[in-house]
Design a protein around this motif. Structure first.
Motif, PDB file in Angstrom:
ATOM      1  N   TRP A 386       4.279  -7.156  11.222  1.00 15.25           N
ATOM      2  CA  TRP A 386       3.372  -8.262  10.861  1.00 15.25           C
ATOM      3  C   TRP A 386       1.978  -8.034  11.464  1.00 15.25           C
ATOM      4  O   TRP A 386       0.997  -8.490  10.928  1.00 15.25           O
ATOM      5  N   SER A 399       2.325  -3.499   7.481  1.00  8.82           N
ATOM      6  CA  SER A 399       2.587  -4.941   7.419  1.00  8.82           C
ATOM      7  C   SER A 399       4.087  -5.189   7.438  1.00  8.82           C
ATOM      8  O   SER A 399       4.889  -4.258   7.431  1.00  8.82           O
ATOM      9  N   GLY A 400       4.462  -6.464   7.455  1.00  7.64           N
ATOM     10  CA  GLY A 400       5.869  -6.838   7.571  1.00  7.64           C
ATOM     11  C   GLY A 400       6.631  -6.650   6.276  1.00  7.64           C
ATOM     12  O   GLY A 400       6.044  -6.647   5.183  1.00  7.64           O
ATOM     13  N   LEU A 401       7.931  -6.471   6.408  1.00  6.16           N
ATOM     14  CA  LEU A 401       8.809  -6.343   5.244  1.00  6.16           C
ATOM     15  C   LEU A 401      10.138  -7.019   5.572  1.00  6.16           C
ATOM     16  O   LEU A 401      10.630  -6.922   6.695  1.00  6.16           O
ATOM     17  N   PHE A 538       8.019   3.486   4.364  1.00  3.27           N
ATOM     18  CA  PHE A 538       6.813   2.669   4.286  1.00  3.27           C
ATOM     19  C   PHE A 538       5.774   3.080   5.321  1.00  3.27           C
ATOM     20  O   PHE A 538       4.594   2.841   5.129  1.00  3.27           O
ATOM     21  N   MET A 546       2.483  -0.509   1.090  1.00  4.18           N
ATOM     22  CA  MET A 546       1.784  -1.395   2.036  1.00  4.18           C
ATOM     23  C   MET A 546       0.276  -1.159   2.004  1.00  4.18           C
ATOM     24  O   MET A 546      -0.510  -2.103   2.049  1.00  4.18           O
ATOM     25  N   ARG A 550      -2.657  -3.762   0.425  1.00  9.59           N
ATOM     26  CA  ARG A 550      -3.752  -4.144   1.317  1.00  9.59           C
ATOM     27  C   ARG A 550      -5.108  -3.783   0.695  1.00  9.59           C
ATOM     28  O   ARG A 550      -6.061  -4.560   0.758  1.00  9.59           O
TER      29      ARG A 550
END
Lengths: 560, 560
Positions: A386, A399-401, A538, A546, A550
């Motif tokens: 995150w 980023s988060g997943l 990722f 990701m 973005r």
């Protein structure tokens, strides 16, 4: 006769003083001073609040640090009823890299009327993230020149660090750069205020300013390649005299004694950093035991007898944590703040109602319900990015997943998956150290989270397959600072000769230990295989989903 | 003189009657009967409530269907003040496959005292999911034998369908199978109750029972290979006389007339299915325009002049939707129910408070805030598989995925990403049709969602790059049933000769049309590339993360 030291921990939102008994590390009194101007990330303080800061800026007011001494130190003396004459030393630790420009006598440029309205004259806090272009330049030039120090930082210098911030001042406010006789870590600046002596500590110099005990700073030629005006920055505005932590910086001046109500002449330790100073306070002064400081983010400190190159670590510094050893640092940039994000933004009213009914917080309800699930039972798996990835991948743009949701998925399941994801993240770091030949035999946790969240600790033990001990102190940074204060005082004043000696007397583990359950570790090892698969899929794909998502967002927000 | 028809839509929780003006399709009155015994998924109704159902079971009570006729049809007559003599036809549509065992005279076995306590004697609702082992056997045997009908179903027969449910009865309750003189779709059973004549409609036979106009049912040899006792199932318990939709099944018996308060002798249309009957009610009776029925799930209906094999579609049936054309069906197993899951389980109190303040529901607040974001601005991307994937991948074991979260991510952003994900899912289906040579030129939406959620419709238009029209009727299944009733009545009674004729007079579009915005479509086409990447990465990898995590959960829950 009892002897005491004071440790002062300068955090992000407040400063904290702790009065410690040198004999056994007992914490007799604690006082917290919340910074009057806190973190400035939107504008300067009144009457300059019309000066708006750009996105990603984060500043502080150096006077808040002095007010911490003024308010918190006398408070602990008063609370404990201790005679200042029995206080044999003072130590401080700080967030880092938190730095400021000053005049030759140490006056912060933001205290000069004519410069005060320029945001670059203030303290740049560690989480000031506006120097990314400068960090990119630092990395590109270093890579191009094959600078030998780059691998010590996992191949990447962060935008949070000293020369990225320095270069941003030069780029955007050359007049401030020119006026700055000194550029200095706030950690060293507060020690200067106490002692009247400017020192530079080996911890911030090593981890944040590309210095090493053997090679010193990067060459002038490197700085010149970054910008010709920067060629002599070290000699002009820093200092090549870097003092190892554990040393005495000086003694309290009369003015500092008046401020703190301590005796003038009281020894003051060289500055230190909050994470690194926690290691001895968590009983660790030798190789083999990793310290994990768990809070909004995780910081991993490990000692080694030799220099090794570990993929994507934050840094390795000789004398950086304990004199005579290599101190390795790694980190996870989002841990407690991911749980806080979830609790604040993704938990429905019934959980909040239940918390209110039970008189506990939302985390308590989630933890209670999540603890009733067995490892693997959520059917969920998360990547804990995150806030980006700080170690191994070293990529702030990740980023988060979360994967595995069904219509039956409930909030405690997601909460547990997030706890587990941060544990998997720690296991990746442990694995990186071990495969580089730096052993991790056992782990000690400290910081805010281990005190509160039993489930989290058990998950970390089960995921890593290692026993987690927990430090006895809930405020290891301040305790660590107080321990270094006892070393600065030395045996002649009732202190200690080395930090190892101080650690044997003043640092303790709590009785709480979390041993891995074999069956849980087996399930988590299965899940970890999938975590690593997602991690590589990722995290190691430069043109991956990701990044694309973005970039599309940035393009749209830029109106393109 | 005005002429009317009655359409009765048998849904999952209730039955609905609509009285329609044959001249222009005006809906004069609507009445809903909530089933007294609803969906039985835990136990049989009292006094048999000690009979507990296994997981994944879902039963219904056939008497609830008769009570729908008894309550809802007289109610619409009374409300509209229409003379039963002016009602020229009755049509019904049903969920499918919803099936039951009966005696030779059509008495449901669950109405026989000695069989009533056996759950297998009741109606198996479409969402009865306990016949997966039987579906697996059906597929394995068909694949092994190279059965020619398998590709018409995207290569996979669902556990929801007719012979999976039949085989489960045979496996688990051979005595019920033996007692069942007939095995029949509830759709056909209610028509039987109205007319006294047993018919089998081409829609359920084709989509749910592996029948085709050209080849009939699978061979007896295939059934024998499944189970020797099943060899003659079609001749023994079904019927090879399959009647095309649009035909007249018969006329109301005296008993049915007494039940419904309609005149005996009123024509009754052959049974139909809720999704398929919606196409003409949404104005579509020709190739080129896709109908999307949007609700808890999405169902896509498309007509083609020729037979094509489309990857992972639900089925293609000649005469299945409109006589003379091939009706293609595809679907997304989770749409509105994903949004409902989010609103119920992942939205924090402040959004609920805001909804209460504004006097709207949580979806309204989320939609309002999400509509202020531009395409691509969430920085998030989701796979809409919370309830598995029904078309193209045809895999119930897939699950949801969300990527791109940061500490700044807010609930309306996630909500928007979920809306977008279902739109990307529809685009995958549109692309599958087009690349198989079945054109999709324009799209008409109907069902509950398009009436409520403007943002969703705009996103679907922007993502697919196609204009979305919206059907005028909010109850297209019941309207479609009333339209087929007008065809069953025929021109001689004031009805129509064909469903195309009925569609030109009785079906309308609303004025609401959603045209794709070119700039939005461009951004979504970029994001769609990443959606497809995730789709293939997670959906086409048999040993992938989603499957592993699910298997680990099953293992843990099974105590292994």
């Amino acid at each position: 006769m009892s002897r005491y030291t004071v440790g002062v921990d300068f955090g992000t939102e407040s400063g904290r003083a702790v009065l410690v008994d040198v004999a056994d590390g007992r914490e007799l009194a604690t006082a917290v001073y919340p910074y009057a101007n806190g973190v400035m990330d939107e504008h300067l303080p009144a009457p300059l609040d019309h000066v708006v800061l750009e996105p990603d800026w984060a500043l502080q007011d150096p006077e808040d640090y002095l007010r911490t001494f003024e308010h918190a130190v006398p408070a602990v003396l008063a609370e404990a009823g201790v005679d200042p004459g029995d206080v044999i030393g003072v130590g401080i630790d700080f967030t880092a890299c938190t730095m400021l420009p000053t005049t030759a006598d140490g006056t912060p440029l933001c205290l000069l009327d004519e410069l005060r309205a320029n945001p670059h004259s203030w303290v740049k806090l560690w989480k000031h993230h506006a120097a990314q272009p400068e960090a990119d330049r630092i990395n590109a030039v270093a890579a191009e020149r094959g600078e030998p120090w780059l691998p010590r930082y996992g191949g990447r210098i962060s935008s949070e660090w000293f020369f990225a911030k320095t270069l941003q001042i030069l780029d955007e406010a050359p007049e401030i750069y020119a006026r700055a006789d000194r550029l200095i870590e706030a950690a060293d600046w507060v020690v200067w205020q106490l002692t009247g002596v400017e020192t530079r500590n080996s911890c911030t110099a090593g981890y944040k300013a590309m210095w090493s005990k053997r090679d010193g700073f990067p060459s002038d030629a490197y700085y010149a390649a970054l910008d010709p005006r920067l060629e002599h920055v070290v000699d002009e505005k820093l200092s090549r005299a870097v003092v190892p932590i554990g040393a005495r910086a000086g003694v309290l001046t009369e003015r500092a004694a008046a401020l703190t109500r301590l005796r003038d002449g009281t020894p003051v330790a060289v500055a230190n950093v909050d994470a690194h100073v926690s290691a001895p306070a968590a009983t660790v002064t030798e190789p083999g035991t990793m310290v994990v400081i768990m809070g909004t983010s995780n910081c991993h400190i490990l000692l080694g007898a030799e220099l090794a190159e570990v993929e994507g670590m934050c840094g390795v510094v000789e004398d950086g944590v304990v004199p005579g050893l290599f101190g390795y640092e790694a980190g996870q940039s989002g841990v407690g703040d991911i749980f806080a994000w979830f609790a604040e933004r993704a938990v429905p009213p019934d959980v909040h109602d239940e918390a209110r009914r039970l008189g506990i917080d939302v985390h308590g309800v989630l933890e209670h319900d999540a603890a009733r699930l067995r490892p693997g039972e959520t059917g969920l798996l998360a990547l804990d990015w995150w806030n980006g990835n700080r170690s191994v991948l070293v990529d702030a743009e990740l980023s988060g997943l979360l994967v595995g949701m069904t219509l039956a998925t409930r909030p405690p399941e997601i909460y547990r998956a997030l706890l587990e994801a941060t544990a998997f993240g720690t296991r990746v770091i442990v694995d990186a150290f071990e495969s580089a030949g730096v052993p991790v035999e056992s782990i000690v946790a400290c910081g805010g989270l281990p005190q509160r969240n039993e489930l989290l600790m058990q998950i970390y033990a089960d995921v890593t397959g290692r026993e987690f001990a927990v430090a006895a102190s809930a405020q290891t940074p301040a305790l660590g600072a107080a321990m270094f204060a006892a070393v600065a005082a030395g045996p002649e004043l009732g202190g200690y000769a080395t930090i190892e000696e101080a650690r044997h007397r003043m640092a303790h583990l709590s009785g709480r230990r979390f041993a891995p359950v074999a069956a849980h570790h087996a399930v988590y090892t299965d899940l970890y295989r999938d975590y690593v698969r997602l991690h590589d899929l990722f995290g190691r794909d430069a043109d991956g989903v990701m990044k694309n998502v973005r970039r599309i967002r940035e393009r749209v927000q830029g109106g393109l």
